[in-house]
Design a protein around this motif. Structure first.
Motif, short mmCIF file in Angstrom:
data_model
loop_
_atom_site.label_atom_id
_atom_site.label_comp_id
_atom_site.label_asym_id
_atom_site.label_seq_id
_atom_site.Cartn_x
_atom_site.Cartn_y
_atom_site.Cartn_z
N LEU A 213 0.91 -1.11 -0.13
CA LEU A 213 -0.06 0.04 -0.16
C LEU A 213 0.85 1.27 -0.11
O LEU A 213 0.30 2.45 -0.58
N PHE B 51 1.62 1.92 -3.49
CA PHE B 51 0.48 2.15 -4.29
C PHE B 51 -0.28 3.50 -3.68
O PHE B 51 -1.64 3.15 -3.34
N PRO C 244 -2.76 5.08 0.65
CA PRO C 244 -4.11 5.25 1.16
C PRO C 244 -4.39 5.48 2.71
O PRO C 244 -5.14 6.13 2.97
N HIS D 67 -1.49 9.34 -4.00
CA HIS D 67 -3.11 9.03 -4.02
C HIS D 67 -3.14 7.80 -4.90
O HIS D 67 -2.22 7.79 -5.79
N PRO D 68 -3.78 6.76 -4.66
CA PRO D 68 -3.83 5.43 -5.50
C PRO D 68 -3.94 5.83 -6.96
O PRO D 68 -3.36 5.21 -7.84
N LYS D 69 -4.81 7.01 -7.08
CA LYS D 69 -4.94 7.44 -8.51
C LYS D 69 -3.81 7.74 -9.24
O LYS D 69 -3.62 7.06 -10.38
N ASN E 27 -12.19 -4.24 1.02
CA ASN E 27 -11.98 -2.98 0.12
C ASN E 27 -11.56 -3.41 -1.56
O ASN E 27 -10.92 -2.68 -2.06
#
Lengths: 506, 401
Positions: free
Chosen positions: A308, A311, A314, A334-336, A353
């Motif tokens: 995470l 990635f 978050p 941000h994951p975006k 999730n």
């Protein structure tokens, strides 16, 4: 051979349009550990729900005999009174309550109206001793690890004077150490006269612990096997479960990893401010193009947090260190941004999730890349159905249509929907967190085959897994994570389960 | 009889969606009978639509808020407060005396912008400060309640005498002049109705044709035709009733336009999909690259803007700003959304449903008023209908697709 404690005779249970159980018979002897195995959707959980009264008497046909007497449970309370306790895969403890409150929740020790807390704490301590758990009963459940929580659940069942304990995939989210403890506990309970039924996908455990095994397939009893007759072996079980013999559970490797580094993490540290502790310490690792690396380690060692943190972070950890993608230093907020840069993360927690359960297959597949299906922000719903159907075919997702809600699919098919969703993002790097947790042998093999094909096409995969055979069977290189650090790196050829466990537990 | 089986199957699968249309229809028939036709008269229906307007606008915004698992209690008094601000800017005697009064075409956009700012403030508390929206908006409820009193303290009720502004809540779209045929019928409304029917039919046919070229599943031909005919009949019926009085009111036009825009956003755009995704599972949405924080700002900002619009509609309808404007609007809007099938668990609900919900609630008030039923019983009946709607919603949750 002991007298049966439980006999279920000719149980048939239908849902609208589906026969979930068809004339199933199931016998458990007093004092044994009986395992119930079968692929996802074989009817194991339904059978246990019939037994415990979740589906009330009259909702199914057939008889349930407990110690020779016919039972008609109308509610889960009825079966509890008869001495049956179920522990589900998703734990039913209340995180904000203490261990002793949880253990006696629903059958509080009280005189007339007032709860006797001193007696509760004392008895809770005794129950914890029975499950060999050395913790303060006043600890809040949310502060315990998942393995410990499972033991608290068992303590709760024992406090209700349980005769028949049912465990639905108890080890699916436990690491090897916790799993072994749990199995040992079941053996101890057996010595004290508790009969257990365990649903499990992990055949090694089944073989290690079961006195008897019943195999279900497509809502029917296929066979009952007994350890005393020497019938329980992995090949026999798999053959009965899938109706065919699987000789090789990992597809052959067709790819040759390159030496071209696609992702590299250097001196990577992360701190979780809400827990107030460091979760990653000086992590260094790299991933080559067209390679599968395995991240092995115990639950809670920091593998998911590591994934995470690269990635898009978050969880809002405080991060320091360098992260390179194709040799270029990057930082995602941000994951975006990670998705745009070509990274996909398939979560370990499909329901929590990974998926939107109330939405249908196509909406879940398109979610992370809707813009590709849109012109001026207007989604082309026909193109969406087309894309969803493409992944349905490619990944062999078993669903009547892509407009089916994902909550109606089995675990293996839900996992394939997750995979489809993240492949539609068209990533270069795919992070798979426990990709085969809680899914059946057939679906596992399909997922392995897909992984092999993806790396052959040049994708790079980071696989987090708690199942050592899987790590060994699929990875080109293995990093072992322990207490937030990389404890070691092994090449596939030199790795063994023993070496990995040694590094992971150091 | 495959046709009837098909109809039955499709009704069963979509009972959740069609349920409230059927409920509205039944309520209208009952009141038409009990009031001997007065209820369905053109004049009453036009009134009913105008009464629904300011709640319907709030209900649209509230639908989005509830879909993302939040709530906004501040909207009623925010609407009242912004209505008062608009009135003061245009017509407060002191402002007029000082020559500072603004024309209506500046006041309206300004009020809408103020509404967006207010919405963003709530969003800041919810998204940035992590305050539960119930508490954050309850604080807003109190603050705006006080704010109305502050701004109307010196003057009390502020009378608005701007004709253009007052037409929003009371006026009608003028008819095309100089056509002799059909006296007493609003021709423009009739023409718009026909255009709407043709447009609806064309888009349905077009959609079906596209689906067929992809080889996707479509409704059987007979049922498809039945659906188009049925929808046409409803639009035609409403058009006929409205054109029998003074035609489309400006309120109806505003509600229609806002509904069409929001319905389009929610069903066709990436933004709408992201809003539903957040409501369905915020964690999964965040990991899919959707910024939950950003969308909280968008949804609450839109709610603030619609609150301002609702306040304008209400002030215009009363032709004045009063100290009690906005009282209980928020609860009426929330009730309309729930009656219209929005799920309290988040992720489910349609803008059009909430409009129907608002119409159901106003129809009950209007019908019972015509029947001479006292206000005390009206509240009880509306409460029972709200409970029944949610029971129906929960009971049918697991049927259909």
């Amino acid at each position: 051979m002991n007298a049966p404690i439980l006999e279920m005779k000719n149980i048939t249970k239908e849902f609208p349009g589906v026969k979930a159980l068809s004339d199933v018979s199931f016998t458990v002897e007093t004092g044994e550990i009986h395992c119930l195995v079968g692929e996802n959707g074989a009817g194991k959980s339904t059978l246990m729900k019939v037994l415990s009264g979740v589906y009330p008497h009259g909702d199914y046909t057939g008889d349930i005999l407990l110690n020779g007497e016919i039972q008609g449970f109308r509610h889960i309370n009825d079966s509890e009174k008869a001495g049956i306790a179920i522990i589900y895969q998703e734990l039913a403890l209340i995180p904000e309550m203490t261990v002793f409150e949880n253990i006696f929740l629903g059958h509080e020790i009280s005189n007339s109206l007032v709860v006797n807390w001193n007696e509760t704490i004392k008895q809770a301590g005794e129950m914890l001793k029975k499950v060999k758990l050395d913790i303060n009963p006043a600890t809040k459940v949310k502060d315990l690890g998942i393995g410990t929580q499972q033991l608290v659940e068992i303590a709760k069942a024992l406090s209700k004077d349980v005769k028949l304990l049912i465990l639905d995939e108890p080890t699916s989210s436990l690491n090897e150490q916790d799993s072994e403890n749990l199995l040992q506990l079941l053996r101890d309970l057996k010595e004290h006269g508790v009969t257990s039924i365990m649903i499990s996908h992990k055949l090694k455990e089944v073989i290690a612990i079961a006195d008897s095994v019943t195999v279900l397939r497509d809502g029917q009893t296929i066979c009952s096997l007994h350890a005393r007759d020497g019938e329980i072996t992995e090949n026999v079980l798999i053959k009965h479960m899938v109706g065919r013999e699987i000789n090789n559970i990992y597809p052959p490797k067709k790819h040759i990893p390159t030496q071209e580094v696609i992702l590299e993490v250097k001196n990577w540290n992360a701190r979780n401010p809400s827990l107030g502790r460091d979760i990653l310490k000086d992590v260094n690792f790299k991933l080559n193009k067209g390679e599968i690396i395995g991240l092995a380690g115990l639950i809670g060692s920091g593998r998911t947090e590591l994934a995470l943190s690269i990635f898009g972070n978050p969880g809002n950890f405080q991060i320091s260190g360098d992260f390179y993608l194709n040799g270029k230093k990057q930082k995602f907020n941000h994951p975006k941004e990670a998705i745009t840069a070509g990274i996909s993360y398939v979560s370990e927690d499909r329901k929590g999730n990974g998926l939107i359960l109330i939405q249908d297959v196509k909406q879940n597949i398109s979610l992370a890349n809707l813009k590709e299906l849109a012109e001026h922000w207007v989604v082309n719903s026909n193109a969406e159905i087309k894309v969803a159907n493409k992944y349905k075919t490619e990944l062999n997702i078993k669903t009547p249509s892509v407009e089916q809600k994902v909550s109606n699919l089995s675990g293996g098919n839900q996992q394939k929907v997750c995979l489809g969703k993240w492949l539609f993002v068209k990533p270069n790097i795919l992070i798979l967190d426990e990709p085969t947790r809680g899914i059946d042998v057939g679906a596992k093999f399909e997922i392995y085959t897909i992984m092999t094909e993806l790396v052959r096409q040049g994708m790079s995969i980071i696989m987090i897994s708690s199942e050592l055979p899987e790590v060994l069977g699929m990875s080109d290189r293995i990093y072992i994570v322990a207490s937030g650090k990389i404890a070691g790196e092994l090449k596939a050829q030199e790795a063994t389960q023993e070496k990995i466990m040694k590094l992971a537990t150091n | 009889m495959t046709f009837f089986n098909d109809v039955k199957k499709i009704l069963q699968q979509n009972i959740r969606e069609y349920g409230m249309y059927i409920a509205l229809f039944v309520i209208m028939i009952i009141f038409t009978i009990t009031t001997e036709g007065t209820f369905i008269s053109s004049r009453n229906i036009v009134n009913l639509v105008n009464q629904t307007g300011y709640i319907a606008i709030l209900a649209i915004g509230m639908t989005l808020v509830i879909i993302i698992r939040h709530i906004d209690l501040s909207v009623g008094f925010l609407a009242g407060f912004l209505g008062a601000i608009a009135a003061i800017a245009m017509a407060d005697p002191k402002v007029v005396q000082a020559g500072m009064n603004l024309p209506v075409y500046i006041v309206i956009p300004l009020t809408l912008v103020l509404g967006i700012v207010a919405g963003l403030l709530t969003a800041f508390l919810v998204a940035q400060m992590k305050i539960p929206s119930f508490v954050a908006s309850l604080a807003g409820w109190l603050i705006y309640r006080g704010a109305i009193l502050v701004v109307t303290e010196s003057t009390g009720t502020i009378i608005i005498n701007d004709d253009a502004f007052n037409a929003i809540g009371n006026g009608f779209v003028p008819d095309i002049p100089g056509i002799g045929i059909l006296p007493g019928i609003h021709k423009l409304t009739l023409i718009l109705g026909i255009i709407a029917i043709v447009a609806m039919a064309l888009s349905e046919f077009n959609d079906r044709r596209k689906k067929l070229t992809y080889n996707f599943e479509v409704l059987p031909t007979e049922i498809f035709i039945l659906k188009v005919v049925f929808t046409s009949a409803i639009i035609g019926g409403i058009t006929w009733v409205l054109s029998g009085y003074q035609g489309l009111s400006w309120t109806a036009v505003i509600v229609l336009v806002v509904t069409i825009i929001y319905n389009f956003i929610m069903s066709q755009t990436v933004l709408g999909r992201h809003i539903y995704a957040i409501g369905g599972n915020p964690d999964a949405a965040e990991l899919s690259g959707i910024s939950v924080k950003k969308l909280i700002y968008v949804v609450f900002g839109s709610m603030g803007m619609l609150s301002a619009l609702s306040g304008i509609l209400f002030a215009s309808r009363l032709q004045s700003a009063t100290t009690t404007a906005g009282t209980l609007f928020e609860l009426d809007a929330i009730a309309a959304a729930y009656v219209g099938g929005v799920s309290a668990a988040g992720g489910v609900g349609k803008v059009v449903g909430s409009i129907i919900g608002a119409l159901v609630m106003t129809s009950l008030t209007s019908g019972m008023n015509l029947m001479g039923i006292g206000i005390s019983y009206q509240y009880m009946v509306r409460g029972a209908v709200l409970a029944a709607a949610v029971i129906f919603d929960v009971a049918t949750r697991n049927t259909g697709k």
